[in-house]
Design an enzyme around this catalytic site. Sequence first.
Site, short mmCIF file in Angstrom:
data_model
loop_
_atom_site.label_atom_id
_atom_site.label_comp_id
_atom_site.label_asym_id
_atom_site.label_seq_id
_atom_site.Cartn_x
_atom_site.Cartn_y
_atom_site.Cartn_z
N VAL A 114 0.84 -1.06 -0.10
CA VAL A 114 0.05 -0.04 -0.17
C VAL A 114 0.98 1.09 -0.07
O VAL A 114 1.47 1.61 1.13
CB VAL A 114 -1.09 -0.14 1.25
CG1 VAL A 114 -1.84 1.14 1.08
CG2 VAL A 114 -1.76 -1.36 1.13
N PRO A 115 1.27 1.64 -1.46
CA PRO A 115 2.40 2.46 -1.20
C PRO A 115 2.47 3.91 -0.93
O PRO A 115 2.13 4.98 -1.51
CB PRO A 115 2.79 2.51 -2.92
CG PRO A 115 1.07 2.30 -3.42
CD PRO A 115 0.45 1.31 -2.42
N CYS A 116 2.25 4.17 0.42
CA CYS A 116 2.23 5.52 0.86
C CYS A 116 3.42 6.26 0.74
O CYS A 116 3.57 7.50 0.91
CB CYS A 116 2.04 5.53 2.54
SG CYS A 116 3.12 4.26 3.42
N HIS A 117 4.41 5.60 0.32
CA HIS A 117 5.74 6.43 0.00
C HIS A 117 5.57 7.20 -1.43
O HIS A 117 6.50 8.08 -1.52
CB HIS A 117 6.89 5.37 -0.42
CG HIS A 117 6.88 4.39 -1.31
ND1 HIS A 117 6.04 3.31 -1.24
CD2 HIS A 117 7.11 4.41 -2.62
CE1 HIS A 117 5.91 2.59 -2.43
NE2 HIS A 117 6.79 3.17 -3.13
N ARG A 118 4.50 6.90 -2.13
CA ARG A 118 4.37 7.64 -3.24
C ARG A 118 3.48 9.14 -2.80
O ARG A 118 2.95 9.85 -4.09
CB ARG A 118 3.36 7.02 -4.23
CG ARG A 118 4.21 5.62 -4.83
CD ARG A 118 3.77 4.62 -5.57
NE ARG A 118 4.21 3.67 -5.86
CZ ARG A 118 3.63 2.42 -6.40
NH1 ARG A 118 2.48 2.26 -6.70
NH2 ARG A 118 4.41 1.30 -6.38
#
Length: 173
Positions: free
Chosen positions: A134-138
């Site tokens: 769940v790409p919260c880094h994006r």
Amino acid sequence: MKVYIGEIGSPAGLLAFAVGEDGALVRLHFVESDYGPVMVEDLEAEGYAVETDETKTAGVRRELSEYTNGDRRTFDVPLAFAGSEWQKAVWTELTRIPFGETRSYGEIADALGRPGAARAVGSANARNVLPVVVPCHRVIAADGTLGGFNGGLHLKERLLEHETKVLAAATRR
């Protein structure tokens, strides 16, 4: 409730993860994070019995390995979201951000029909226990800066750099 744990290397260092008996990803943790290796303790405090089983963790391990090798851009592993309806909506929206791209907190809020809820998006991001998948880094600040990241900005930078390199290598082929 049982969970099965595993570890695997990634562009952001060693990842620890846990899957439920149904194979759904329950937790993913950056071992090199600013918070240290606390995943097992957190799971036990939540009432989980923690075990190891290579067979149970094989699917998540394979997908994370493919991501690390640049061969996977989206994840198919089932996700065990545990949070409010708002948090689940934010996390689901994060999975729609394409590999190698970023969105601002405000853009996520707009996509969810809640203009002006950028801070609430940030709050949900901070509670994401399934980073990378769940790409919260994006998710970045409106001014283009990285903003916060649960594991530390150095890990967010590594993940974004990894995705940029993978895309650049693909265009050279």
